[in-house]
Motif scaffolding. Structure first.
Motif, PDB file in Angstrom:
ATOM      1  N   GLU A  88      44.769  12.742  -3.522  1.00  0.00           N
ATOM      2  CA  GLU A  88      44.033  13.286  -2.381  1.00  0.00           C
ATOM      3  C   GLU A  88      44.927  14.003  -1.373  1.00  0.00           C
ATOM      4  N   GLY A  89      46.250  13.907  -1.503  1.00  0.00           N
ATOM      5  CA  GLY A  89      47.159  14.514  -0.551  1.00  0.00           C
ATOM      6  C   GLY A  89      47.519  13.553   0.580  1.00  0.00           C
ATOM      7  N   THR A  90      48.440  13.967   1.414  1.00  0.00           N
ATOM      8  CA  THR A  90      48.969  13.094   2.462  1.00  0.00           C
ATOM      9  C   THR A  90      48.777  13.674   3.856  1.00  0.00           C
ATOM     10  N   ALA A  91      47.787  14.504   4.030  1.00  0.00           N
ATOM     11  CA  ALA A  91      47.554  15.120   5.335  1.00  0.00           C
ATOM     12  C   ALA A  91      47.370  14.055   6.407  1.00  0.00           C
ATOM     13  N   GLY A  92      48.092  14.231   7.517  1.00  0.00           N
ATOM     14  CA  GLY A  92      47.983  13.304   8.633  1.00  0.00           C
ATOM     15  C   GLY A  92      48.843  12.062   8.513  1.00  0.00           C
ATOM     16  N   ARG A  93      49.594  11.923   7.403  1.00  0.00           N
ATOM     17  CA  ARG A  93      50.441  10.738   7.226  1.00  0.00           C
ATOM     18  C   ARG A  93      51.917  11.129   7.277  1.00  0.00           C
ATOM     19  N   ALA A 148      53.873   7.616   1.804  1.00  0.00           N
ATOM     20  CA  ALA A 148      53.240   8.914   1.569  1.00  0.00           C
ATOM     21  C   ALA A 148      54.282   9.973   1.215  1.00  0.00           C
ATOM     22  N   LEU A 149      55.408   9.944   1.898  1.00  0.00           N
ATOM     23  CA  LEU A 149      56.448  10.943   1.639  1.00  0.00           C
ATOM     24  C   LEU A 149      57.068  10.765   0.260  1.00  0.00           C
ATOM     25  N   LEU A 150      57.323   9.495  -0.143  1.00  0.00           N
ATOM     26  CA  LEU A 150      57.903   9.250  -1.463  1.00  0.00           C
ATOM     27  C   LEU A 150      56.916   9.574  -2.578  1.00  0.00           C
ATOM     28  N   SER A 151      55.640   9.422  -2.296  1.00  0.00           N
ATOM     29  CA  SER A 151      54.645   9.714  -3.337  1.00  0.00           C
ATOM     30  C   SER A 151      54.684  11.183  -3.747  1.00  0.00           C
ATOM     31  N   GLU A 152      55.108  12.049  -2.837  1.00  0.00           N
ATOM     32  CA  GLU A 152      55.150  13.489  -3.118  1.00  0.00           C
ATOM     33  C   GLU A 152      56.561  14.029  -3.307  1.00  0.00           C
TER      34      GLU A 152
END
Length: 473
Positions: free
Chosen positions: A242-247, A252-256
């Motif tokens: 779903e993306g990490t917008a707003g996080r 969240a950063l490691l996931s991407e």
């Protein structure tokens, strides 16, 4: 003819007795060894290779200068089942690759973005402290540091998500940090204990059968850690879908995050690195804060200077967590507490190749220990080492890395060092701004081993004298 041992002399009592004495009071035991055997000696703990221990700055520098091929970090004796993909256990190119991927998320502007959350986590706990209350202060500080991890690292910003993971996290951590596990590790070998705990976790993740007998402690701990890993997997998958917008949290950063070849970090690696940050950022930071608060409250003149510095930096304005780095005397107090009462007894390297230390040819498969607890108390380095004197760390060049290394040294300096430094300044500064505290009469801060760290005993209590006037907005 008797063959001379290649190792320095050391205690001759049985290994289990050495472990018992070390666990009961690590500072005192190590200092006793120096008095008896000099500043290079050998400890023998059950189930592990011998440990050659030194605090000599030249030898510490020599240990930190070892090349990655000289030692096997994955073989180090470590009882906590934080995951085999943790940076702590990786060697060579794998270690370098993972470290480079993670480092940007724990430094610089990214780190400064967590300051407000760290302050809010502190306020949530301090809000419940009432005048006259006697606090088990280590437990209170653990609540703060766990909240920081949940929100800044795991991204559990709302109370519902935080509540879901808090219970299993505490069940696992409290089990993994119990003194009983330390002594089991000393008796059976730490890596063997870690493997046993990991077997339980893997079985629970695979949906294996729960033993019919009453739930044994390690089964409960394994089930709790499996629940933590499931939570992390679900959230990483959600971020990737779903993306990490707003996080801006580390999960969240490691996931991407992507390696140089464009590949994502494997799920198991993400989970193990997040769990490693949890252990480092929760337990170790809470222990360091507990020691720091005890030292500061024991010295009225130090506390007065902390408050005077706050006035110089912020005036009558509210505490600004984004400017906590300007509180240089407070930072010096934290460093001085980590010098006198470091939470890690030593930094170890498990040798793959022989190493010469003074006249000794240390064989491979020996552990060499750069001893933090002794290096920080050397008279020839620190003058009057037993005296709490924060001004030491205001002097230029006061702390070379082979003299002062609470976060390790060399290529494997703790990745979370900057995160912990910012967090400790904010938490300690905010607490001392909001409440007046004193050490409860009869309370003591006897050092003891808790899991992998040295912490004040549970007998340490802090009393809340009064709330201090709030600053204008």
């Amino acid at each position: 003819m008797q063959t001379r041992s290649p190792l320095p002399p050391g205690p001759e009592e049985p290994p289990f007795l050495q472990a018992m004495r070390f666990g009961r009071d690590p500072y005192a035991y190590l200092e006793d060894c120096v008095r008896r055997y000099g500043d290079v000696f050998t400890l023998r703990l059950p189930g592990d290779p011998p440990r050659v221990v030194s605090s000599d700055p030249a030898i510490v520098r020599q240990i930190f200068a070892l090349k990655p091929d000289d030692y096997a970090q994955g073989k180090q004796s470590f009882p906590m089942n934080i995951g085999e993909n943790s940076l702590l256990f990786l060697d060579g190119d794998r270690h370098h690759r993972e470290r480079q991927l993670m480092m940007p998320h724990l430094h610089g502007e990214r780190l400064r973005s967590y300051a407000a959350s760290m302050c809010a986590c502190t306020d949530r706990v301090v809000d419940r402290w009432k005048p006259g209350a006697e606090l088990a202060i280590h437990s209170e500080l653990q609540d703060i540091t766990l909240d920081v991890i949940l929100r800044c690292v795991f991204g559990a910003e709302d109370d519902k998500r935080a509540a879901r993971i808090r219970g299993p996290l505490l069940t696992w951590l409290n089990g993994a940090m119990t003194p009983a596990l330390f002594f089991a590790s000393a008796l059976l070998n730490a890596n063997r204990v870690r493997a046993m705990l990991d077997t339980v976790v893997r079985r629970r993740l695979a949906g294996g059968p729960v033993p019919r007998r009453p739930l044994l402690p390690w089964e409960k701990w394994g089930a709790a850690k499996a629940e933590v890993l499931e939570y992390l997997r679900e959230d990483v998958e959600r971020c990737r879908k779903e993306g990490t917008a707003g996080r801006s949290d580390v999960l969240a950063l490691l996931s991407e995050a992507r390696y140089e070849d464009g590949g994502l970090m494997d799920m198991e690696h993400v989970q193990d690195e997040l769990v490693t940050l949890l252990v480092g950022g929760h337990e170790t930071t809470a222990n360091s804060l507990t020691w720091a608060l005890w030292h500061v409250l024991s010295r009225p003149e130090v506390l007065a200077e902390i408050r005077a510095e706050r006035k110089r930096v912020f005036g009558d304005n509210p505490f600004d967590p984004a400017r906590a780095g300007e509180l240089v005397y407070l930072d010096a107090c934290i460093k001085e507490a980590m010098r006198i009462t470091p939470i890690a007894p030593a930094v170890g390297r498990h040798l793959r190749r022989p190493m010469r230390i003074r006249e000794y040819e240390i064989p491979s498969d020996t552990i060499v220990w750069a001893c933090v607890a002794l290096a920080h108390r050397r008279t020839d380095t620190w003058g009057d080492p037993a005296r709490f004197r924060p001004e030491r760390f205001l002097e230029p060049g006061a702390a070379p890395t082979n003299h002062f290394f609470p976060f390790g040294g060399g290529r494997r300096t703790c990745l979370g060092m900057a995160f912990a430094g910012v967090e400790m300044r904010i938490v300690l500064g905010r607490i001392l701004e909001r409440v007046e505290l004193r050490i409860t009469p009869g309370s003591n801060a006897q050092a003891e081993i808790r899991g992998i760290t040295i912490t004040p005993s549970k007998a340490l209590e802090i009393s809340v004298e009064r709330r201090l006037p709030s600053r204008s907005s």
